[in-house]
Design an enzyme around this catalytic site. Structure first.
Site, PDB file in Angstrom:
ATOM      1  N   LEU A 129      -4.997 -58.690  52.674  1.00 44.31           N
ATOM      2  CA  LEU A 129      -6.320 -59.326  52.553  1.00 44.31           C
ATOM      3  C   LEU A 129      -6.558 -59.806  51.124  1.00 44.31           C
ATOM      4  O   LEU A 129      -7.034 -60.919  50.895  1.00 44.31           O
ATOM      5  CB  LEU A 129      -7.419 -58.343  52.981  1.00 44.31           C
TER       6      LEU A 129
ATOM      7  N   SER B  32      -9.266 -50.248  22.885  1.00 44.36           N
ATOM      8  CA  SER B  32      -8.282 -51.223  23.334  1.00 44.36           C
ATOM      9  C   SER B  32      -8.531 -52.586  22.692  1.00 44.36           C
ATOM     10  O   SER B  32      -9.669 -52.939  22.387  1.00 44.36           O
ATOM     11  CB  SER B  32      -8.317 -51.353  24.853  1.00 44.36           C
TER      12      SER B  32
ATOM     13  N   HIS C  12     -17.151 -41.843  23.807  1.00 42.18           N
ATOM     14  CA  HIS C  12     -17.634 -43.166  24.211  1.00 42.18           C
ATOM     15  C   HIS C  12     -18.061 -43.136  25.675  1.00 42.18           C
ATOM     16  O   HIS C  12     -17.409 -42.515  26.505  1.00 42.18           O
ATOM     17  CB  HIS C  12     -16.531 -44.217  24.006  1.00 42.18           C
TER      18      HIS C  12
ATOM     19  N   HIS D 280     -18.590 -57.494  28.292  1.00 44.91           N
ATOM     20  CA  HIS D 280     -18.374 -57.918  29.681  1.00 44.91           C
ATOM     21  C   HIS D 280     -18.548 -59.416  29.828  1.00 44.91           C
ATOM     22  O   HIS D 280     -18.355 -59.963  30.910  1.00 44.91           O
ATOM     23  CB  HIS D 280     -19.322 -57.168  30.614  1.00 44.91           C
TER      24      HIS D 280
ATOM     25  N   CYS E  25     -17.765 -51.673  24.495  1.00 44.77           N
ATOM     26  CA  CYS E  25     -16.656 -51.030  25.205  1.00 44.77           C
ATOM     27  C   CYS E  25     -15.353 -51.571  24.634  1.00 44.77           C
ATOM     28  O   CYS E  25     -15.355 -52.359  23.689  1.00 44.77           O
ATOM     29  CB  CYS E  25     -16.782 -51.319  26.707  1.00 44.77           C
TER      30      CYS E  25
HETATM   31  N1  GLN Z   1     -10.842 -46.462  24.850  1.00 48.11           N
HETATM   32  C1  GLN Z   1     -11.016 -47.217  26.049  1.00 48.11           C
HETATM   33  C2  GLN Z   1     -10.848 -48.703  25.743  1.00 48.11           C
HETATM   34  O1  GLN Z   1     -11.227 -49.126  24.704  1.00 48.11           O
HETATM   35  C3  GLN Z   1     -12.351 -46.998  26.673  1.00 48.11           C
HETATM   36  C4  GLN Z   1     -12.521 -47.752  27.971  1.00 48.11           C
HETATM   37  C5  GLN Z   1     -13.770 -47.419  28.751  1.00 48.11           C
HETATM   38  O2  GLN Z   1     -14.744 -47.000  28.215  1.00 48.11           O
HETATM   39  N2  GLN Z   1     -13.777 -47.635  30.026  1.00 48.11           N
HETATM   40  O3  GLN Z   1     -10.351 -49.439  26.521  1.00 48.11           O
HETATM   41 ZN    ZN Z   2     -16.457 -48.284  27.744  1.00 52.52          ZN
END
Ligand code: GLN
Ligand code: ZN
Length: 774
Positions: free
Chosen positions: A26, A448, A656, A709, A741
């Site tokens: 799918l 990251s 975090h 995002h 993030c």
């Molecule tokens: N240390 C992770 C990153 O920076 C944290 C990711 C997350 O909070 N989902 O990708």
């Molecule tokens: Zn995050």
């Protein structure tokens, strides 16, 4: 064990089945359609064939009543939005132009219009599209798809039961549409929505439905008297309809609680209840309300959201009690099987003995039909199955995998002191200031950096044997050097190595911890065409060797600035894995916490001055009912402190969190006792900073000033404005500057520009708060 009349009536059923197909057909068809490689016609054919295959798989397993309408091209809540005609104004033109493209536009957005918001389906890892409603919403019934899928099943000779999201849950999951007052309550639209459900029910009846299932999982959450009244009114009115099928109101994920008497009294013909985990309390609750005389009870005794084999003896005991409490008892999984992978038999890499402990959707259907047979015809007719089940459970209980004496001894010896830093925060902060020498408003990132195609190619090359480990590690080191050079040039204060070696923040660690299993085909829908393969916490957890030290130490050797080590915390490791059901979650969390503590220890010994332990999932596994919160938060925060409690005062611990509103767990965030926390905050204009301030949060915090995002590059002015809002809540000595993030989903060009602006904003606001002398 049962009377003849009860026996004749027992049915085996499920509420939903994995949609993707054995090879994620799918996903491939839908993504092909989006790219223009698959025609709408071909996509519909694939979907029809998958539904057919699912029905015959269910029927072959002995499921006597198959669900319909559980299939979806993207999400069943979005399907409900279309069924009731609640299409947001911004998507109407697209839906009118082409129903399928309009549907995907609502799900994913287009160049010009934003999609519906996405959020978690209760406490699962499935995400649904949030209905947007307002005082102006006009509902209209469109039962075309539901009717067509029912007819499909009936015409192939199955007893079929359409499954719909119930009206109360639909409204409780909705949010005010953009432009509508934030305090608008979608539930006030109930009177407008019920006639639409009445129409759909009439259409399904006319199409041959004997039963229709209305899913009301929202009723297992704490509900106000007004909400419970709405539920009572809903089922009184739907029950009073004349042109309707029999109604089965389904609940799952927890006990019904106060909603149980409401539904027990309602003029509907059946209830479906969860009897697994905390929902097992439904059994006593049901007895307390005097059972369900005259009603059909569908008993969810097989856990529908975990991957372990069922304990048949336990289920049969529950079922035997239930026989005395309802007119007719059927056997089912606790919830839709959407939340588990398709077929454990496909896991050829798992030791066959261990594979026998696993039950994915396909195995669960067999478990359900076995129990139904035992219930209908007596347990002697399933003697062989019961014996095999007992043997498998015994093999699991006695296995060295599930009982590692060293791990057991270690968790048993945990003391309060293990879960506590040696000095209180003010003393630690002073030591860290001396060691790190950071400016006020220090800048950092979440871990990251962009996951480039080269990195994906390197991983694929390694897997395929096109490069060896040394070749792979060279590529990772080159990437780390590049990420560090960029951060140094940009003027970031606390650097990261960029996590280029990680495919996924949970899987990376699961692969290296003893006691975890990986699956090859264990895909579960996360949202739309995104599927994840959660690892399995199968046994006692330990860490044979360092997991991240090599890369963090390599990075620190390249720079004189502090490099932050990066780990995924114990709560998130549990939240995004399949967990053990043979011991309390708290025990599993302690084991994972101690394994990660070993890693923290080794990072510290290698000279890492700052260590971040990510807990993005802390909020999302909060139990659905408030009664369970304190217990959960106690073990969750303890496991985090076990990971981090053993470090020196001058080692700075960061954490975090993201993807959730944290206002209601600020106390738990405080209890983590991390020196620094970074939180998602940009979209909510630093709301979380004000929440921390209102709580009197005493330590350092970095509410995000860059919404990662979105591909938008934050301006220096915009980031500085957010920082000033942050300053108003958190003082200059305690405020950090960071994105919302990690950056793994972003591209390099926007990452470069955004991080430069973030550093410039920090410098500007820093100058405002640091008086220059002279
Ligand atoms: N240390 C992770 C990153 O920076 C944290 C990711 C997350 O909070 N989902 O990708
Ligand atoms: Zn995050």
């Amino acid at each position: 064990m049962t009377t003849q009349s009860a026996a004749a009536a027992v049915r085996a059923t499920v509420y939903g089945y994995p949609r993707q197909g054995p090879n994620r057909e799918l996903k491939k068809a839908i993504e092909g359609y989006w790219k223009g490689r698959v025609s709408a016609e071909a996509l519909r054919d694939t979907a029809r064939e998958l539904r057919r295959a699912n029905r015959s798989q269910l029927a072959e397993a002995g499921i006597t009543e198959v669900p319909t309408g559980d299939f979806s091209y993207y999400d069943h809540v979005l399907d409900t939005t279309l069924m009731v005609g609640a299409i947001p104004a911004r998507h109407r033109a697209a839906v009118e132009a082409d129903a399928l493209d309009g549907y995907f536009a609502m799900a994913r957005g287009t160049q010009d219009v934003a999609p519906l918001e996405m959020t978690k389906w209760f406490d699962t890892n499935y995400h649904y599209l949030v209905p947007e409603l307002g005082p102006g919403t006009v509902f209209t019934a469109d039962s075309t798809r539901q009717v067509a899928e029912l007819q499909e099943a009936l015409s192939s000779g199955h007893a079929a039961r359409p499954v719909l999201v119930g009206p109360v849950t639909y409204l409780l999951l909705a949010k005010p549409a953009p432009g509508v007052a934030a305090d608008f309550e979608p539930l006030t639209l109930l009177d407008r929505l019920l006639p639409v459900y009445a129409q759909v029910l009439a259409d399904l009846r006319a199409a041959g439905a004997e039963w229709v299932q209305l899913d009301e999982p929202a009723l297992v959450q704490d509900r106000t008297p007004a909400e419970l009244n709405a539920a009572a009114r809903t089922y009184r009115e739907l029950g009073a309809l004349t042109e309707r099928p029999k109604l089965l109101v389904a609940s799952y994920f927890d006990r019904l609680g106060e909603a149980l008497p409401v539904l027990a009294k309602a003029p509907v013909e059946g209830l479906a209840l969860d009897f697994t985990g905390p929902a097992a309390a439904n059994l006593a609750d049901l007895a307390a309300v005097g059972g369900l005389p005259g009603k059909r009870l569908v008993a969810g005794v097989v856990d529908g959201r975990n991957i372990w084999i069922n304990d048949h003896q336990k289920s049969l005991t529950t079922l035997a009690t239930l026989l005395g409490l309802a007119d007719r008892v059927d056997v089912a999984a606790s919830c839709s099987l959407l939340h588990v992978p398709l077929d454990a038999d496909a896991e050829r890499d798992i030791d066959p003995q261990i594979r026998r402990w696993l039950a994915f959707a396909r195995q669960k259907t067999t478990e359900i039909t076995t129990l139904a047979r035992g219930l209908a015809r007596g347990t002697d007719t399933i003697a062989a199955e019961l014996a095999a089940n007992r043997a498998d459970l015994a093999s699991r209980a006695a296995s060295p995998l599930t009982h590692d004496p060293a791990v057991r001894a270690r968790t048993a010896a945990i003391t309060d002191a293990d879960a506590r830093r040696s000095l209180p925060h003010p003393a630690r902060a002073a030591a860290q200031r001396t060691r790190l020498g950071l400016p006020p408003l220090p800048t950092t990132t979440i871990g990251s950096f962009p996951q480039t195609d080269e990195l994906r190619v390197a991983r694929a090359d390694l897997r395929a044997g096109r490069i060896d480990t040394a070749g792979y590690e060279e590529r990772i080191e080159a990437e780390i050097r590049e990420v560090l050079a960029f951060q140094e040039k940009t003027g970031v204060d606390v650097l990261v190595h960029g996590e280029p070696e990680r495919n996924d923040m949970v899987q990376y660690f699961a692969e290296q911890l003893t006691g975890y299993l990986a699956t090859q085909h264990g895909w579960v829908q996360s949202y739309g065409t995104r599927y994840v393969r959660p690892p399995v916490l199968a046994g006692d957890i330990s860490r044979p060797e360092p997991m991240t030290v090599r890369w963090t130490a390599y990075a620190q050797a390249q720079t004189s600035k502090p490099v932050k080590g990066m780990l995924t915390g114990p709560v998130t490791m549990l939240a995004w894995s399949f967990v053990r059901d043979d011991q309390p979650l708290a025990e599993t969390a302690r084991q994972v916490g101690l394994a990660l503590r070993d890693e923290v220890h080794d990072l510290e010994a290698a000279g890492t001055p700052v260590i971040q332990v990510d807990e993005p999932a802390l909020r999302e596994t909060l139990p659905l009912r408030a009664a369970g919160h304190a217990d959960y938060l106690a073990w969750a925060t303890e496991s985090f402190r076990l990971t981090t409690g053993g470090v020196r005062p001058d080692t700075q611990i960061h954490t975090h969190m993201c993807y959730a509103e944290f206002g209601d767990i600020v106390q738990a965030i405080d209890d983590l006792d991390a020196d620094v926390i970074s939180l998602e905050a940009a979209r909510s204009h630093m709301q979380v900073a004000r929440e921390l301030a209102a709580h009197g949060y005493p330590r350092e915090a970095g509410p995000g000033v860059w919404d990662i995002h979105s591909p938008r590059v934050p301006s220096v002015d915009g980031a500085a404005a957010l920082l000033r809002e942050g300053l108003a809540a958190i003082g200059a000595e305690r405020l950090w500057v960071n994105p919302d993030c990690g950056l793994k989903t972003r591209g390099w060009p926007e990452t470069r520009a955004s991080l430069e602006n973030l550093v410039a904003a920090a410098r500007r606001v820093r100058a405002e708060v640091t008086p220059t002398d002279g």
